[in-house]
Design an enzyme around this catalytic site. Sequence first.
Site, PDB file in Angstrom:
ATOM      1  N   ASP A  59       0.820  -1.224   0.000  1.00  0.00           N
ATOM      2  CA  ASP A  59       0.000   0.000   0.000  1.00  0.00           C
ATOM      3  C   ASP A  59       0.848   1.267   0.000  1.00  0.00           C
ATOM      4  OD1 ASP A  59      -2.311  -1.496   0.070  1.00  0.00           O
ATOM      5  OD2 ASP A  59      -2.594  -1.303   2.239  1.00  0.00           O
ATOM      6  N   ARG A  93       0.589   4.735  16.659  1.00  0.00           N
ATOM      7  CA  ARG A  93       0.200   5.765  15.687  1.00  0.00           C
ATOM      8  C   ARG A  93       0.584   7.174  16.102  1.00  0.00           C
ATOM      9  NH1 ARG A  93       1.062   1.832  12.976  1.00  0.00           N
ATOM     10  NH2 ARG A  93      -0.596   0.650  11.971  1.00  0.00           N
ATOM     11  N   ASP A 146      -6.836   3.248  12.246  1.00  0.00           N
ATOM     12  CA  ASP A 146      -5.530   3.895  12.122  1.00  0.00           C
ATOM     13  C   ASP A 146      -5.608   5.243  11.417  1.00  0.00           C
ATOM     14  OD1 ASP A 146      -4.106   1.987  13.538  1.00  0.00           O
ATOM     15  OD2 ASP A 146      -3.881   0.694  11.791  1.00  0.00           O
ATOM     16  N   SER A 167      -3.238  -9.765   7.234  1.00  0.00           N
ATOM     17  CA  SER A 167      -2.684  -8.427   7.330  1.00  0.00           C
ATOM     18  C   SER A 167      -2.196  -8.261   8.756  1.00  0.00           C
ATOM     19  CB  SER A 167      -3.778  -7.404   7.001  1.00  0.00           C
ATOM     20  OG  SER A 167      -3.456  -6.161   7.556  1.00  0.00           O
TER      21      SER A 167
HETATM   22  N1  ARG Z   1      -7.835  -3.196  15.141  1.00  0.00           N
HETATM   23  C1  ARG Z   1      -6.567  -2.903  15.720  1.00  0.00           C
HETATM   24  C2  ARG Z   1      -6.523  -1.468  16.147  1.00  0.00           C
HETATM   25  O1  ARG Z   1      -7.323  -0.706  15.712  1.00  0.00           O
HETATM   26  C3  ARG Z   1      -5.410  -3.303  14.843  1.00  0.00           C
HETATM   27  C4  ARG Z   1      -5.203  -2.482  13.617  1.00  0.00           C
HETATM   28  C5  ARG Z   1      -4.104  -3.051  12.779  1.00  0.00           C
HETATM   29  N2  ARG Z   1      -3.654  -2.102  11.819  1.00  0.00           N
HETATM   30  C6  ARG Z   1      -3.096  -2.409  10.662  1.00  0.00           C
HETATM   31  N3  ARG Z   1      -2.750  -1.427   9.874  1.00  0.00           N
HETATM   32  N4  ARG Z   1      -2.889  -3.643  10.291  1.00  0.00           N
HETATM   33  O2  ARG Z   1      -5.714  -1.084  16.933  1.00  0.00           O
END
Ligand code: ARG
Length: 431
Positions: free
Chosen positions: A35, A115, A144, A195
């Site tokens: 991505d 993040r 995210d 992922s």
């Molecule tokens: N659902 C989790 C969160 O919001 C994990 C997110 C994983 N992010 C990713 N870009 N694979 O913290």
Amino acid sequence: MRARGINPPPSLALPFGKPGVSAQRVVLAYSGGLDTSVAIPWLKEERGLEVVALTVDVGQPVDLDQVRRKAEAAGAYRAVVVDARAEFAADYLVPALRANAVYEGVYPLSTALARPVIGRHLVEVARREGAEFVAHGCTGKGNDQVRFDLAIAGLAPELRVIAPAREWNMTREQEVEYARARGLPVPAGRASPYSTDENLWGRSVECGVLEDPSIEPPEEAFGWTTAPSAAPETPSRVRVGFDRGRPTSLDGTPLAPVDLIGRLNRLAGAAGVGRIDHLESRVVGIKSREVYECPAATVLIEAHRALEALVLPRDVLDFKRTVEQRYANLVYEGLWFSPLRTALDAFVSATQDRVTGEVAVQLFKGSAHVVGRRSPYSLYQPSLATYSTGDRFRQEMAEGFIYVWGLPSRTWSSIEPRPAAPSALASKLRP
Ligand code: ARG
């Protein structure tokens, strides 16, 4: 004081490079995955921007030199790598641990905590590079994007955020085609169905068969932990030392937070500790099935809570639980850089002065149990608690205490109740 410029969402103010004018810059949070690799030519072609690729090391197990070369090969004007592990541990993970921050009772917020630190570095590099834009590879369906966008909003409202994957509407196949057409390396062979996202505080796994929440996660989905059934048959022990709520040692050996967390991830992971299967409520309203591996976070939070139970009075513990839940929610929802987080951190800090001592945790086939704790600030008084000789508790005083404490109960129940009348609401609802 005048407010700094507050910009509209980028979709309402599209940047385009003007011919003959040197290109404007964007700093892209770059992971090295498909991505964000595709985002480099996309930002150049669709927005006419020079792309500075920024990779922030938060403990993800990737070859950072390789990531840097990949960014350059994809057409980045500059590729920057920042080691933010110590900062991530000290300024994000430790405060979250002191707050026992766990979302919906199970998720230690590993991805969510990374993040804001990545966002902070995006801002720093954008200022250094004179960039007006920052970009990230998040889609429009996840948490995210919220966390990145709000980290930027909280730190540098004058910067504009571009999220290519929120706009380009490409399937994975189309992305591969887009990359191939521009000579970018594409994942060889059959790509993993999962992922994943990794940092010091944990690993998250999504997609593939995990999208069916009724199906047990297959063993191949895990990367950090031994299957509890395959973990050693004999329990192991680890002693975690704390100083004012900060973890400072393992089995008596003083360690910096990064090393302590790394070592504990391996130790507890080998015992199968830290697997989490979460039916999660996302900020954007979607329920999703998330699998996590957070061995160190699981052990540290367990141990930290046990030490707090020893040194903090009941009312502080009780009130802190409310703060902890609010804290976890705001981290999840992307509000790290917010006045509420600052205020809650002030409360949490005020509770941690005596959270010093050592906790023994038993690790055994997927479980982490506290089996001992000690502190110079222990509120546990043997002479009050004992049922053996040396008891100093004046039991005869209990009767008077209970008399006064129970007065409201006695008063209430001494009054003859009136017969129950049908409730006004119930009669309104009835046809
Ligand atoms: N659902 C989790 C969160 O919001 C994990 C997110 C994983 N992010 C990713 N870009 N694979 O913290």
